[in-house]
Write a protein that holds these residues in place. Structure first.
Motif, PDB file in Angstrom:
ATOM      1  N   VAL A 281      -3.716  -0.524   9.772  1.00 37.99           N
ATOM      2  CA  VAL A 281      -3.030  -1.604  10.562  1.00 37.99           C
ATOM      3  C   VAL A 281      -3.996  -2.961   9.992  1.00 37.99           C
ATOM      4  O   VAL A 281      -3.588  -4.541  10.414  1.00 37.99           O
ATOM      5  N   TYR A 596      -7.097   5.419  15.431  1.00 37.38           N
ATOM      6  CA  TYR A 596      -6.688   5.230  16.807  1.00 37.38           C
ATOM      7  C   TYR A 596      -6.906   5.546  17.965  1.00 37.38           C
ATOM      8  O   TYR A 596      -6.518   4.683  18.849  1.00 37.38           O
ATOM      9  N   LYS A 628      -1.316   2.968  18.350  1.00 39.83           N
ATOM     10  CA  LYS A 628      -2.953   2.572  16.943  1.00 39.83           C
ATOM     11  C   LYS A 628      -3.033   1.408  17.468  1.00 39.83           C
ATOM     12  O   LYS A 628      -2.601  -0.034  17.549  1.00 39.83           O
ATOM     13  N   THR A 659       1.596  -1.464  18.630  1.00 43.22           N
ATOM     14  CA  THR A 659       0.279  -1.210  17.873  1.00 43.22           C
ATOM     15  C   THR A 659      -0.315  -2.811  17.998  1.00 43.22           C
ATOM     16  O   THR A 659      -0.149  -3.716  18.118  1.00 43.22           O
ATOM     17  N   HIS A 661      -4.661  -4.988  18.147  1.00 43.44           N
ATOM     18  CA  HIS A 661      -5.093  -5.043  17.096  1.00 43.44           C
ATOM     19  C   HIS A 661      -5.846  -6.722  17.283  1.00 43.44           C
ATOM     20  O   HIS A 661      -5.295  -7.261  17.550  1.00 43.44           O
ATOM     21  N   THR A 677       4.191  -5.065  18.255  1.00 38.29           N
ATOM     22  CA  THR A 677       3.029  -4.896  18.192  1.00 38.29           C
ATOM     23  C   THR A 677       2.269  -6.414  18.449  1.00 38.29           C
ATOM     24  O   THR A 677       3.038  -7.020  18.535  1.00 38.29           O
ATOM     25  N   TRP A 700       5.074  -1.976  14.898  1.00 44.79           N
ATOM     26  CA  TRP A 700       5.048  -0.840  13.393  1.00 44.79           C
ATOM     27  C   TRP A 700       5.243   0.466  13.284  1.00 44.79           C
ATOM     28  O   TRP A 700       4.765   0.972  13.964  1.00 44.79           O
ATOM     29  N   ARG A 729       5.821  -8.427  15.723  1.00 46.25           N
ATOM     30  CA  ARG A 729       5.292  -8.488  15.774  1.00 46.25           C
ATOM     31  C   ARG A 729       4.551  -9.281  16.820  1.00 46.25           C
ATOM     32  O   ARG A 729       5.325 -10.535  16.324  1.00 46.25           O
TER      33      ARG A 729
END
Length: 732
Positions: A281, A596, A628, A659, A661, A677, A700, A729
């Protein structure tokens, strides 16, 4: 020993050998004459390949005086073979020499001269053996002394006195290969300087440990095991959060040591392991992940301690295989945000290999000017920290704690605050991070040992293959059995440790940096004299507590594996096999999945709604696949911080395909519905609030690598068995 140029002296005793016109008859005559002087064993071994074992004794069976005499005998020969054989003819009685396992006798039997005798014809001229036509003149170590530097001459003499004269028997006459001789002496000099006490100490310790190995002695004999002092923590519990809070404050006084001497060959990766991405990632390599965690602790320490100049140091132990690549990786990436002065590289050296049970330093059979060397083990990190002065420097600067960690455990810093906190709370001098282990699992255990007669106490790592017989012979006839938790009461060692800096530096000072060692020779047969291949002494980082007094406080901190330990070390085939046996594959794919899942589990613990993962295979390796999630250390390092960043966790929902982050210290999440994402990066000084946000996109996905396109994909991806396809994303 190289007998390419040996001369047998022509004396009146040999003149009776007239009319001998074959190689064998010449040497039969010499054999007969030398037998009178007690040297038949040498020549018979040279000429006919006879096995003198029945008539002689192995070095390990000789008394101290006999051993010294044997060394003197061999040294005299190697110093000047011609003079030795001449004088030997006048020696009365029988001269004892070592058996085929000694460097002296083995070298004679395997010498080039012995082989050449089968091809050359020798003549008798004028009643004397034409020995110059046989194999020329031998040059011993004394003949070559002036070829090397003066400082190396004393090393040659010291090694010869230590029974290592065979090192120089392959040397050519002065004027031939002189530069190679000097290069070999430089290699020996480097090895001498690298080992505490030098090569002579290495040989002495090798002989002692080899004798123990041959006798089959058990280093744990007489010890009774018990559960050591420690703390078993449940991630997210009040006690866990209490230890995290203590550790986060104490971390401002910490230093860090990364043990990174290995390549990724076992993984199927040709580079250094710390250059591998921990997960795809972010694509950040392990070294970047570690540095960013240290910088995050540094930033928090500056706030808690009111010291804007605080810098936490990092030492990295490299090897000859990884040193230059590590430098390049750091320089090419501007040290990943850390100041160059904060990082110190200490390079591990190898030690001489040993060719036999008398601790003869091994020479490359293809190159008489090259000593065979092998890795000494990651226990060298302690020696290097002493020799470099780093341990003493850190203690002098007021550092309280030193964390040692391995190169590819991406979860280690999730445990660091609690680990340091327990060290502080229990006043431990050494604290090992452990995980629950199943009885019989191939993981070392931390045990408290007490000797039945001497009363000696120590808390150390006991290897899994030693624990079972130790328990059966002492307190548990059933061996290692589970307790009420379903796991062994003896926690599994992860080789991550926290040391108290001041006593650590003092101990290294008192021992000269010398670590407890062991030897593990692979013997050819039950006589335990010859090796299948050269061996060496080894040392392990976790054996440091063996140096401590009985009053030193040594203990452990146990955390569940999911939140602190996910090794990346096996290729796909080995990983699949290990998963079948233990349930832990320890591959690149499972290490990434563990990252993750760890963040997903933490969010679940505080009340967020996170979809579960499911088991899929990539390259034959069963791997958990689910959301993730990557939360950078700048965002949150402890459970308390995580709770402060997710103000209403019950309003957070993340689907299985998602996902997420989050990267930045000033990000808050109030309400989020994620089905795709989302990447959020907040620059220093920027404050981001995620509130009432619904994200829905293709996201993703992990695409399995097929045989058709595998060759065109990088090693870092191939060893995972998949690529990460970024379809879409959203970024604020």
């Amino acid at each position: 020993m190289d007998l390419n140029h040996t001369v047998l002296p022509t004396t009146p005793l040999l003149r009776g050998a007239r009319n001998l016109n074959s190689q064998r008859s010449v040497w039969e005559a010499v054999f007969t004459l030398l037998s009178v002087c007690g040297l038949a064993i040498i020549v018979s071994a040279i000429c006919f390949g006879t096995d003198p074992t029945a008539a002689t004794h192995s070095l390990h069976s000789l008394s101290e005086n006999e051993f010294a005499q044997d060394i003197a005998f061999r040294n005299a020969y190697h110093s000047s073979p011609s003079s030795f054989l001449s004088s030997a003819l006048s020696l009365p009685g029988r001269v004892r020499v070592a058996s085929t396992v000694s460097p002296f006798h083995r070298a004679i039997r395997k010498s080039p001269a012995s082989r050449r005798l089968q091809q050359q014809q020798h003549n008798l001229r004028g009643g004397q053996i034409a020995t110059s036509a046989v194999i020329g003149q031998t040059f011993g170590w004394k003949d070559n002394l002036n070829v090397v530097e003066e400082k190396h001459q004393s090393l040659i003499k010291a090694l010869v006195d230590k029974g290592q004269s065979h090192l120089f028997t392959g040397w050519a006459e002065p004027g031939v290969d002189d530069e190679k001789k000097r290069q070999m002496m430089q290699q020996l000099d480097d090895l001498d300087k690298a080992y505490p006490g030098g090569l002579l100490e290495y040989v002495s310790r090798s002989r002692d440990l080899l004798k123990e190995a041959m006798s089959g002695s058990n280093p744990l004999s007489g010890f009774v095991p018990s559960i050591p002092t420690g703390e078993r923590l449940e991630a997210g519990s009040p006690r866990f959060m209490e230890m995290e809070a203590i550790g986060l404050s104490e971390a401002q006084n910490a230093a860090f040591v990364l043990v990174a001497g290995g390549l990724g060959e076992r993984l199927g990766f040709s580079g250094i392991k710390i250059s591998l991405p921990n997960e795809l990632v972010t694509g950040k390599p392990y070294i970047q992940l570690y540095i960013e965690n240290i910088l995050a602790l540094q930033q928090r320490g500056r706030v808690l301690g009111g010291n804007k100049e605080l810098r936490l140091p990092l030492a990295i132990m490299t090897s000859g295989d990884t040193h230059e690549q590590t430098i390049k990786l750091l320089e090419d990436n501007d040290y990943f945000g850390m100041e160059k002065a904060q990082i110190t590289l200490i390079q591990q050296q190898k030690v001489p290999a040993l060719s036999d049970s008398s601790a003869s330093i091994a020479v490359d059979p293809q190159n008489p000017y090259q000593v065979i060397t092998k890795p000494h083990g990651h226990g060298d990190v302690h020696t290097l920290l002493h020799q470099s002065g780093i341990a003493k420097k850190w203690a002098g600067e007021g550092r309280k704690w030193i964390l040692f960690f391995q190169d590819t455990n991406g979860l280690i810093f999730q445990a660091v605050p609690a680990l340091i906190g327990v060290s502080k709370h229990l006043e431990l001098e050494v604290n090992t991070l452990t995980v629950p282990r199943k009885p019989g699992e191939s993981v070392g255990s931390i045990c408290k040992l007490k000797h039945e007669t001497s009363g000696k106490k120590l808390t150390v790592n006991v290897e899994y293959n030693q624990l079972e017989p130790l328990l059966k012979s002492t307190i548990s006839p059933e061996g290692d059995v589970p307790d009420q938790s379903g796991f062994s009461p003896y926690p599994g060692n992860t080789n991550a440790l926290v040391f108290r800096a001041e006593p650590y530096a003092a101990t290294l000072e008192s021992t000269g940096g010398l670590m407890p060692e062991f030897v593990n020779p692979k013997f050819k047969d039950d006589t335990k004299t010859a090796f299948k291949k050269p061996t060496r002494l080894e040392c392990m980082m976790q054996d440091y507590p063996r140096l401590l007094s009985r009053d030193s406080r040594v203990g452990f901190t146990q955390l569940e594996r999911w939140c602190c330990f996910a090794a990346c070390k096996n290729n796909a085939a080995d990983a699949a096999s290990q998963f079948e046996k233990t349930g832990f594959a320890e591959s690149a794919s499972t290490a990434e999945a563990a990252t993750y899942k760890m963040f997903a589990d933490k969010l679940r613990q505080i009340g967020a709604h996170i979809a579960p993962s499911e088991l899929k295979e990539f390259g034959g390796v069963p791997t958990q696949v689910g959301p993730k999630i990557v939360l950078s250390p700048s965002f949150a390092m402890t459970m308390e911080e995580l709770k402060r960043k997710f103000l209403s966790p019950g309003k957070v929902t993340i689907s299985a395909k998602s996902t997420l982050h989050l990267d930045g210290r000033d990000i808050e999440v109030k309400s989020l519905d994620l089905d795709g994402t989302l990447i959020v990066k907040a620059a220093p000084g920027a404050h981001v609030v995620i509130d009432d946000l619904k994200v829905e996109n293709e996201g993703w996905v992990l695409d399995p690598i097929s045989g058709e396109n595998g060759d065109s994909i990088s090693e870092a991806l191939r060893i995972r068995g998949y690529t990460l396809r970024r379809l879409s994303r959203r970024s604020p």
